[in-house]
Scaffold this active site. Sequence first.
Site, PDB file in Angstrom:
ATOM      1  N   LYS A 161       1.950 -11.431   8.189  1.00 55.33           N
ATOM      2  CA  LYS A 161       2.202 -12.063   9.479  1.00 55.33           C
ATOM      3  C   LYS A 161       3.687 -12.312   9.697  1.00 55.33           C
ATOM      4  O   LYS A 161       4.137 -12.522  10.813  1.00 55.33           O
ATOM      5  CB  LYS A 161       1.462 -13.411   9.552  1.00 55.33           C
ATOM      6  CG  LYS A 161      -0.016 -13.308   9.375  1.00 55.33           C
ATOM      7  CD  LYS A 161      -0.640 -14.735   9.282  1.00 55.33           C
ATOM      8  CE  LYS A 161      -2.105 -14.611   8.909  1.00 55.33           C
ATOM      9  NZ  LYS A 161      -2.635 -15.927   8.502  1.00 55.33           N
TER      10      LYS A 161
ATOM     11  N   ASP B 231       9.819  -8.902   7.351  1.00 57.54           N
ATOM     12  CA  ASP B 231      10.573 -10.155   7.479  1.00 57.54           C
ATOM     13  C   ASP B 231      11.581 -10.322   6.351  1.00 57.54           C
ATOM     14  O   ASP B 231      12.733 -10.655   6.566  1.00 57.54           O
ATOM     15  CB  ASP B 231       9.623 -11.373   7.550  1.00 57.54           C
ATOM     16  CG  ASP B 231       8.627 -11.439   6.391  1.00 57.54           C
ATOM     17  OD1 ASP B 231       8.579 -10.493   5.567  1.00 57.54           O
ATOM     18  OD2 ASP B 231       7.884 -12.430   6.308  1.00 57.54           O
TER      19      ASP B 231
ATOM     20  N   ASP C  22      11.864  -9.259  -1.125  1.00 60.68           N
ATOM     21  CA  ASP C  22      12.163 -10.092  -2.289  1.00 60.68           C
ATOM     22  C   ASP C  22      12.184  -9.190  -3.526  1.00 60.68           C
ATOM     23  O   ASP C  22      13.226  -8.639  -3.873  1.00 60.68           O
ATOM     24  CB  ASP C  22      11.107 -11.205  -2.379  1.00 60.68           C
ATOM     25  CG  ASP C  22      11.343 -12.174  -3.521  1.00 60.68           C
ATOM     26  OD1 ASP C  22      12.333 -12.001  -4.252  1.00 60.68           O
ATOM     27  OD2 ASP C  22      10.547 -13.114  -3.692  1.00 60.68           O
TER      28      ASP C  22
ATOM     29  N   VAL D 183      12.741 -19.261   1.738  1.00 66.79           N
ATOM     30  CA  VAL D 183      13.145 -19.579   3.115  1.00 66.79           C
ATOM     31  C   VAL D 183      11.952 -19.570   4.080  1.00 66.79           C
ATOM     32  O   VAL D 183      10.945 -18.897   3.832  1.00 66.79           O
ATOM     33  CB  VAL D 183      14.230 -18.601   3.625  1.00 66.79           C
ATOM     34  CG1 VAL D 183      15.519 -18.778   2.838  1.00 66.79           C
ATOM     35  CG2 VAL D 183      13.760 -17.154   3.563  1.00 66.79           C
TER      36      VAL D 183
HETATM   37  P1  5GP Z   1       8.174  -8.743  -2.206  1.00 67.98           P
HETATM   38  O1  5GP Z   1       6.971  -7.868  -2.326  1.00 67.98           O
HETATM   39  O2  5GP Z   1       9.417  -7.985  -1.739  1.00 67.98           O
HETATM   40  O3  5GP Z   1       8.452  -9.515  -3.447  1.00 67.98           O
HETATM   41  O4  5GP Z   1       7.839  -9.878  -1.186  1.00 67.98           O
HETATM   42  C1  5GP Z   1       7.714  -9.615   0.103  1.00 67.98           C
HETATM   43  C2  5GP Z   1       6.889 -10.627   0.824  1.00 67.98           C
HETATM   44  O5  5GP Z   1       6.847 -11.901   0.179  1.00 67.98           O
HETATM   45  C3  5GP Z   1       7.518 -10.863   2.158  1.00 67.98           C
HETATM   46  O6  5GP Z   1       7.001  -9.972   3.089  1.00 67.98           O
HETATM   47  C4  5GP Z   1       7.146 -12.286   2.436  1.00 67.98           C
HETATM   48  O7  5GP Z   1       5.904 -12.322   3.071  1.00 67.98           O
HETATM   49  C5  5GP Z   1       7.048 -12.930   1.096  1.00 67.98           C
HETATM   50  N1  5GP Z   1       8.292 -13.641   0.760  1.00 67.98           N
HETATM   51  C6  5GP Z   1       9.246 -13.289  -0.135  1.00 67.98           C
HETATM   52  N2  5GP Z   1      10.245 -14.185  -0.176  1.00 67.98           N
HETATM   53  C7  5GP Z   1       9.923 -15.136   0.721  1.00 67.98           C
HETATM   54  C8  5GP Z   1      10.580 -16.332   1.158  1.00 67.98           C
HETATM   55  O8  5GP Z   1      11.671 -16.739   0.720  1.00 67.98           O
HETATM   56  N3  5GP Z   1       9.935 -17.047   2.134  1.00 67.98           N
HETATM   57  C9  5GP Z   1       8.749 -16.675   2.657  1.00 67.98           C
HETATM   58  N4  5GP Z   1       8.222 -17.446   3.591  1.00 67.98           N
HETATM   59  N5  5GP Z   1       8.104 -15.550   2.282  1.00 67.98           N
HETATM   60  C10 5GP Z   1       8.686 -14.790   1.313  1.00 67.98           C
HETATM   61 MG    MG Z   2       6.124 -10.197   4.803  1.00 69.99          MG
END
Ligand code: 5GP
Ligand code: MG
Length: 179
Positions: free
Chosen positions: A44, A100, A103, A153
């Site tokens: 979302k 969005d 990470d 964040v």
């Molecule tokens: P990744 O797979 O790159 O580790 O994480 C991606 C997803 O984790 C993002 O699409 C997001 O939904 C969530 N996410 C990662 N870091 C943050 C953060 O600092 N805040 C929030 N609200 N969601 C995060």
């Molecule tokens: Mg996301």
Amino acid sequence: MPSNKYSLKEIFTEKQILDRVKKIAFDISNKYFDDPPIFISILKGSFIFAADLIRATNLDSEIDFIEVASYSGTSSKGSITLKKDISINIKNRNIIIVEDIIDTGITIKFLKEKLEKLEPKSIAIVTLLMKTQVQNLDFKIDWVGFEITPEFVVGYGLDFDQKLRNLRGIYILGGNESE
Ligand code: 5GP
Ligand code: MG
């Protein structure tokens, strides 16, 4: 303060975000003028960014949504479940994935590989935020709104347990101020 239940430190104001979104949209508009893309917004978290981004372009574009779950509270689970798939045929079309925040990079890698199997003409990626130190991605991210440090964040679509998406700026979520 937008919410007194949480300790929030603003890192990007609404104006800073919208200025950056306009610049990215301008670039996308120039690049895709002859062959408008399908934006695929990752639900979302990216819905507000996607809404502002597509309205700041002047393209005859389309939009679709995909939803995955990879996060619980403030820590990554490292595994991904598909909750909602796209519904437009993307074969031979230009795709722009709208995220969005990147990470670890696990989510974006999973989605890029999944969408590639549907044989689009091209795939580009735009993310509003990127936690720099983190990923070991073997592909490039075409547009990054802002690079940030690894804190958690919220705001502008990004949640903490489904809340705080409505904040207009982007904030670092800290501990409870009353503790
Ligand atoms: P990744 O797979 O790159 O580790 O994480 C991606 C997803 O984790 C993002 O699409 C997001 O939904 C969530 N996410 C990662 N870091 C943050 C953060 O600092 N805040 C929030 N609200 N969601 C995060
Ligand atoms: Mg996301």
